[in-house]
Structures are given as structure tokens and as C-alpha cells.
Design a protein around this motif. Sequence first.
Motif, PDB file in Angstrom:
ATOM      1  N   LYS A   4       0.839  -1.185   0.000  1.00 19.47           N
ATOM      2  CA  LYS A   4       0.000   0.000   0.000  1.00 19.47           C
ATOM      3  C   LYS A   4       0.878   1.240   0.000  1.00 19.47           C
ATOM      4  O   LYS A   4       1.864   1.323   0.725  1.00 19.47           O
ATOM      5  CB  LYS A   4      -0.923   0.002   1.203  1.00 19.47           C
ATOM      6  CG  LYS A   4      -1.893   1.146   1.185  1.00 19.47           C
ATOM      7  CD  LYS A   4      -2.984   0.956   2.194  1.00 19.47           C
ATOM      8  CE  LYS A   4      -3.837   2.206   2.167  1.00 19.47           C
ATOM      9  NZ  LYS A   4      -5.217   1.949   2.158  1.00 19.47           N
ATOM     10  N   ASN A   5       0.516   2.209  -0.816  1.00 18.75           N
ATOM     11  CA  ASN A   5       1.253   3.455  -0.918  1.00 18.75           C
ATOM     12  C   ASN A   5       0.655   4.446   0.077  1.00 18.75           C
ATOM     13  O   ASN A   5      -0.434   4.967  -0.134  1.00 18.75           O
ATOM     14  CB  ASN A   5       1.173   3.984  -2.355  1.00 18.75           C
ATOM     15  CG  ASN A   5       2.059   5.181  -2.566  1.00 18.75           C
ATOM     16  OD1 ASN A   5       2.641   5.697  -1.632  1.00 18.75           O
ATOM     17  ND2 ASN A   5       2.151   5.610  -3.803  1.00 18.75           N
ATOM     18  N   TYR A   6       1.359   4.710   1.168  1.00 17.48           N
ATOM     19  CA  TYR A   6       0.852   5.624   2.188  1.00 17.48           C
ATOM     20  C   TYR A   6       1.215   7.074   1.898  1.00 17.48           C
ATOM     21  O   TYR A   6       0.846   7.962   2.659  1.00 17.48           O
ATOM     22  CB  TYR A   6       1.387   5.229   3.565  1.00 17.48           C
ATOM     23  CG  TYR A   6       0.752   3.971   4.087  1.00 17.48           C
ATOM     24  CD1 TYR A   6      -0.546   3.979   4.566  1.00 17.48           C
ATOM     25  CD2 TYR A   6       1.450   2.771   4.085  1.00 17.48           C
ATOM     26  CE1 TYR A   6      -1.141   2.827   5.038  1.00 17.48           C
ATOM     27  CE2 TYR A   6       0.860   1.615   4.559  1.00 17.48           C
ATOM     28  CZ  TYR A   6      -0.434   1.649   5.032  1.00 17.48           C
ATOM     29  OH  TYR A   6      -1.021   0.499   5.492  1.00 17.48           O
ATOM     30  N   THR A   7       1.942   7.337   0.841  1.00 17.80           N
ATOM     31  CA  THR A   7       2.308   8.713   0.544  1.00 17.80           C
ATOM     32  C   THR A   7       1.210   9.446  -0.199  1.00 17.80           C
ATOM     33  O   THR A   7       1.232  10.661  -0.269  1.00 17.80           O
ATOM     34  CB  THR A   7       3.600   8.776  -0.290  1.00 17.80           C
ATOM     35  OG1 THR A   7       3.408   8.041  -1.491  1.00 17.80           O
ATOM     36  CG2 THR A   7       4.763   8.205   0.492  1.00 17.80           C
ATOM     37  N   LEU A   8       0.243   8.732  -0.752  1.00 18.33           N
ATOM     38  CA  LEU A   8      -0.859   9.366  -1.473  1.00 18.33           C
ATOM     39  C   LEU A   8      -2.177   9.085  -0.765  1.00 18.33           C
ATOM     40  O   LEU A   8      -2.420   7.995  -0.265  1.00 18.33           O
ATOM     41  CB  LEU A   8      -0.939   8.858  -2.908  1.00 18.33           C
ATOM     42  CG  LEU A   8       0.235   9.184  -3.824  1.00 18.33           C
ATOM     43  CD1 LEU A   8       0.016   8.553  -5.184  1.00 18.33           C
ATOM     44  CD2 LEU A   8       0.427  10.676  -3.965  1.00 18.33           C
ATOM     45  N   ASN A   9      -3.038  10.094  -0.731  1.00 17.70           N
ATOM     46  CA  ASN A   9      -4.395   9.925  -0.216  1.00 17.70           C
ATOM     47  C   ASN A   9      -5.250   9.272  -1.298  1.00 17.70           C
ATOM     48  O   ASN A   9      -4.855   9.236  -2.475  1.00 17.70           O
ATOM     49  CB  ASN A   9      -4.988  11.281   0.177  1.00 17.70           C
ATOM     50  CG  ASN A   9      -4.356  11.827   1.442  1.00 17.70           C
ATOM     51  OD1 ASN A   9      -3.924  11.065   2.296  1.00 17.70           O
ATOM     52  ND2 ASN A   9      -4.307  13.141   1.564  1.00 17.70           N
ATOM     53  N   PRO A  10      -6.410   8.759  -0.944  1.00 17.64           N
ATOM     54  CA  PRO A  10      -7.283   8.141  -1.951  1.00 17.64           C
ATOM     55  C   PRO A  10      -7.652   9.080  -3.104  1.00 17.64           C
ATOM     56  O   PRO A  10      -7.883   8.640  -4.217  1.00 17.64           O
ATOM     57  CB  PRO A  10      -8.533   7.748  -1.165  1.00 17.64           C
ATOM     58  CG  PRO A  10      -8.070   7.614   0.242  1.00 17.64           C
ATOM     59  CD  PRO A  10      -6.953   8.579   0.405  1.00 17.64           C
ATOM     60  N   GLY A  12      -5.593  11.091  -4.502  1.00 18.44           N
ATOM     61  CA  GLY A  12      -4.414  11.289  -5.333  1.00 18.44           C
ATOM     62  C   GLY A  12      -3.478  12.380  -4.850  1.00 18.44           C
ATOM     63  O   GLY A  12      -2.415  12.596  -5.439  1.00 18.44           O
ATOM     64  N   LYS A  13      -3.837  13.079  -3.787  1.00 19.03           N
ATOM     65  CA  LYS A  13      -2.977  14.134  -3.249  1.00 19.03           C
ATOM     66  C   LYS A  13      -1.946  13.531  -2.294  1.00 19.03           C
ATOM     67  O   LYS A  13      -2.136  12.452  -1.749  1.00 19.03           O
ATOM     68  CB  LYS A  13      -3.823  15.178  -2.515  1.00 19.03           C
ATOM     69  CG  LYS A  13      -4.735  15.955  -3.437  1.00 19.03           C
ATOM     70  CD  LYS A  13      -5.481  17.005  -2.670  1.00 19.03           C
ATOM     71  CE  LYS A  13      -6.417  17.749  -3.618  1.00 19.03           C
ATOM     72  NZ  LYS A  13      -7.215  18.758  -2.911  1.00 19.03           N
ATOM     73  N   VAL A  14      -0.857  14.263  -2.074  1.00 21.35           N
ATOM     74  CA  VAL A  14       0.212  13.790  -1.203  1.00 21.35           C
ATOM     75  C   VAL A  14      -0.243  13.847   0.243  1.00 21.35           C
ATOM     76  O   VAL A  14      -0.839  14.834   0.686  1.00 21.35           O
ATOM     77  CB  VAL A  14       1.475  14.662  -1.403  1.00 21.35           C
ATOM     78  CG1 VAL A  14       2.572  14.252  -0.434  1.00 21.35           C
ATOM     79  CG2 VAL A  14       1.976  14.554  -2.827  1.00 21.35           C
ATOM     80  N   ASN A  15       0.038  12.773   0.981  1.00 16.25           N
ATOM     81  CA  ASN A  15      -0.294  12.686   2.398  1.00 16.25           C
ATOM     82  C   ASN A  15       0.744  13.491   3.187  1.00 16.25           C
ATOM     83  O   ASN A  15       1.926  13.151   3.189  1.00 16.25           O
ATOM     84  CB  ASN A  15      -0.300  11.231   2.840  1.00 16.25           C
ATOM     85  CG  ASN A  15      -0.728  11.051   4.267  1.00 16.25           C
ATOM     86  OD1 ASN A  15      -0.871  11.999   5.010  1.00 16.25           O
ATOM     87  ND2 ASN A  15      -0.948   9.793   4.636  1.00 16.25           N
ATOM     88  N   PRO A  16       0.340  14.563   3.880  1.00 12.02           N
ATOM     89  CA  PRO A  16       1.316  15.402   4.576  1.00 12.02           C
ATOM     90  C   PRO A  16       2.012  14.674   5.739  1.00 12.02           C
ATOM     91  O   PRO A  16       3.180  14.933   6.015  1.00 12.02           O
ATOM     92  CB  PRO A  16       0.494  16.589   5.083  1.00 12.02           C
ATOM     93  CG  PRO A  16      -0.921  16.190   4.982  1.00 12.02           C
ATOM     94  CD  PRO A  16      -1.008  15.097   3.978  1.00 12.02           C
ATOM     95  N   VAL A  17       1.329  13.767   6.405  1.00 10.88           N
ATOM     96  CA  VAL A  17       1.947  13.028   7.510  1.00 10.88           C
ATOM     97  C   VAL A  17       3.047  12.104   6.977  1.00 10.88           C
ATOM     98  O   VAL A  17       4.137  12.016   7.552  1.00 10.88           O
ATOM     99  CB  VAL A  17       0.877  12.225   8.296  1.00 10.88           C
ATOM    100  CG1 VAL A  17       1.534  11.368   9.351  1.00 10.88           C
ATOM    101  CG2 VAL A  17      -0.142  13.168   8.907  1.00 10.88           C
ATOM    102  N   ALA A  18       2.785  11.444   5.869  1.00 15.24           N
ATOM    103  CA  ALA A  18       3.798  10.570   5.267  1.00 15.24           C
ATOM    104  C   ALA A  18       4.998  11.383   4.799  1.00 15.24           C
ATOM    105  O   ALA A  18       6.145  10.959   4.955  1.00 15.24           O
ATOM    106  CB  ALA A  18       3.197   9.789   4.110  1.00 15.24           C
TER     107      ALA A  18
END
Length: 90
Positions: A4-10, A12-18
Amino acid sequence: MHIKNYTLNPDGKVNPVASLICAILLEIAIMERLTIKERMESGRNQYIAKYRREGVKMGRPSRTIRQTRRAIPPMCVNCHRKVNSFANES
């Protein structure tokens, strides 16, 4: 196997916490690398200083020209055999 790619939100934007976690881990890795570099340099300097005080010669052992020629004989490029006349000419 699924990763699972935790760097992207569902969406498609970048996850700031990651991104924050990746930045922190990157900085920790840089700090560790600098610490290792400093320790290696300190140990190397202590080693060199110790043997200089004792007067021990460091580095590669010196060889005479005759020993070098004996260790690495010249080879004929075309026929792959030793050329004894080459050593006698120079």
C-alpha cells in the motif's frame, strides 16, 4: 503481494503526515552518516598520530625497478607471451 502506498491519499494528493515522516527519517539518516564520518576520521587521525610518534613507516611498501619488472613481466599484445627483449632494451 500488495504494498500500500501511504504517501498518497485516496484522492491522489500527497499525504502530509507521510511526507513529514519521510523528511524526519531522511534527516536522521544524514545525521547518522555525519556521525559515522566523524568517528572514522577521528580513528584514522589517532591511528596516524600513534604510528608517526613511534616512527613506523606507513603506506605501500617500496619496490625497486628490478622487483617490479620481475613481478609484472611485459606481455606481447598480439601473441600473449613474455617479451624478454623489452626489459633489456630499456
